[in-house]
Design an enzyme around this catalytic site. Structure first.
Site, PDB file in Angstrom:
ATOM      1  N   HIS A  94      33.955  48.116  35.713  1.00 39.95           N
ATOM      2  CA  HIS A  94      34.618  46.902  36.210  1.00 39.95           C
ATOM      3  C   HIS A  94      33.610  45.763  36.253  1.00 39.95           C
ATOM      4  CE1 HIS A  94      38.296  45.326  37.702  1.00 39.95           C
ATOM      5  NE2 HIS A  94      37.866  45.067  38.933  1.00 39.95           N
ATOM      6  N   GLU A 198      35.609  44.440  30.363  1.00 41.40           N
ATOM      7  CA  GLU A 198      35.315  45.814  30.762  1.00 41.40           C
ATOM      8  C   GLU A 198      35.372  46.779  29.573  1.00 41.40           C
ATOM      9  OE1 GLU A 198      37.937  47.155  33.864  1.00 41.40           O
ATOM     10  OE2 GLU A 198      38.357  45.117  34.503  1.00 41.40           O
TER      11      GLU A 198
END
Length: 240
Positions: A94, A198
């Protein structure tokens, strides 16, 4: 960091909200000699986790810093079930990038790639732009992507270069103004100075049989923007 299966999980998986332990005796791999510093973290299922994730696993995360200031993240997930059951999971780092102005940023390496638009019910499209630029909210999962992606910040004359292994997909996200104001943990104007890119494995969940281990790796560096702008070769050999 995201890690979860296909059931009823909290948003962004559960690994990022759990308490990890530090490995006091990390394995001294050959590449460890090239790090300036590193730490190994370990996550194992708790009794509460087993209620919604009925599997045994060991998740090891290595966070390393190179002498040149690059960051390396290596995730290793092992199926430690003793009942012979395999499991599948999805995964994403993330990663949020600080940028000068989201409207002055471009992303190279994802052009011509197929993506699932999460703002349109995961409908599948093909990217038509020469590079990604941003004028409104975006939440896309690019699939079967190259191992190299560049986030180019023109104002700062800086490019983040991301190399990834073991994660075929890439999520690109920015909430823009309306959604930012509706998020309790997000400043109203913070969307202007961030971009989430990501490396991930989402479209096809990763399978693991008991005793098997999956490894995902991300290497991040910051270089002058002229290094990549207009010159990114997505097929270039990793770390080449």
């Amino acid at each position: 960091m995201e890690f979860g299966g296909l059931g009823n999980f909290e948003q962004h998986g559960f690994a990022r909200t759990r308490v990890w332990t530090i490995d006091q005796n990390p394995p001294l791999l050959q590449e460890s000699k090239s790090y300036r510093a590193f730490v190994d973290l370990i996550l194992k299922p708790s009794e509460g986790d087993c209620k919604f994730w009925p599997h045994s696993y060991e998740f090891r995360l290595r966070v390393a810093l190179t002498p040149g200031g690059d960051i390396i993240l290596i995730s290793r997930i092992r199926n430690t079930n003793t009942d012979g059951k395999p499991f599948t999971f999805t995964f994403a780092f993330h990663t949020y990038f600080s940028v000068s102005d989201i409207c002055e940023v471009r992303v190279e390496g994802l052009e011509t790639m197929d993506y699932l638009d999460n703002l349109k019910g995961k409908e599948r499209f093909t990217e038509q732009a020469d590079a990604l630029t941003f004028e409104s909210e975006v939440d896309k999962t690019y699939v079967s992507t190259p191992n190299k992606i560049a986030i180019i910040d023109h104002e700062k004359k800086r490019t983040y270069v991301m190399w990834k292994e073991g994660m075929p997909d890439a999520v690109v996200w920015n909430p823009w103004d309306k959604k930012a104001k509706a998020m309790a943990d997000f400043g109203d104007d913070e969307y202007k100075h961030m971009l989430c890119v990501e490396p991930a494995a989402i479209e096809d969940p990763l399978p693991l049989k008991p005793g098997e281990e999956w490894t995902g790796r991300m290497h991040l560096s910051a270089v002058p923007s002229s290094y990549c702008s207009g010159q990114l070769d997505p097929k270039r050999v990793l770390y080449g």
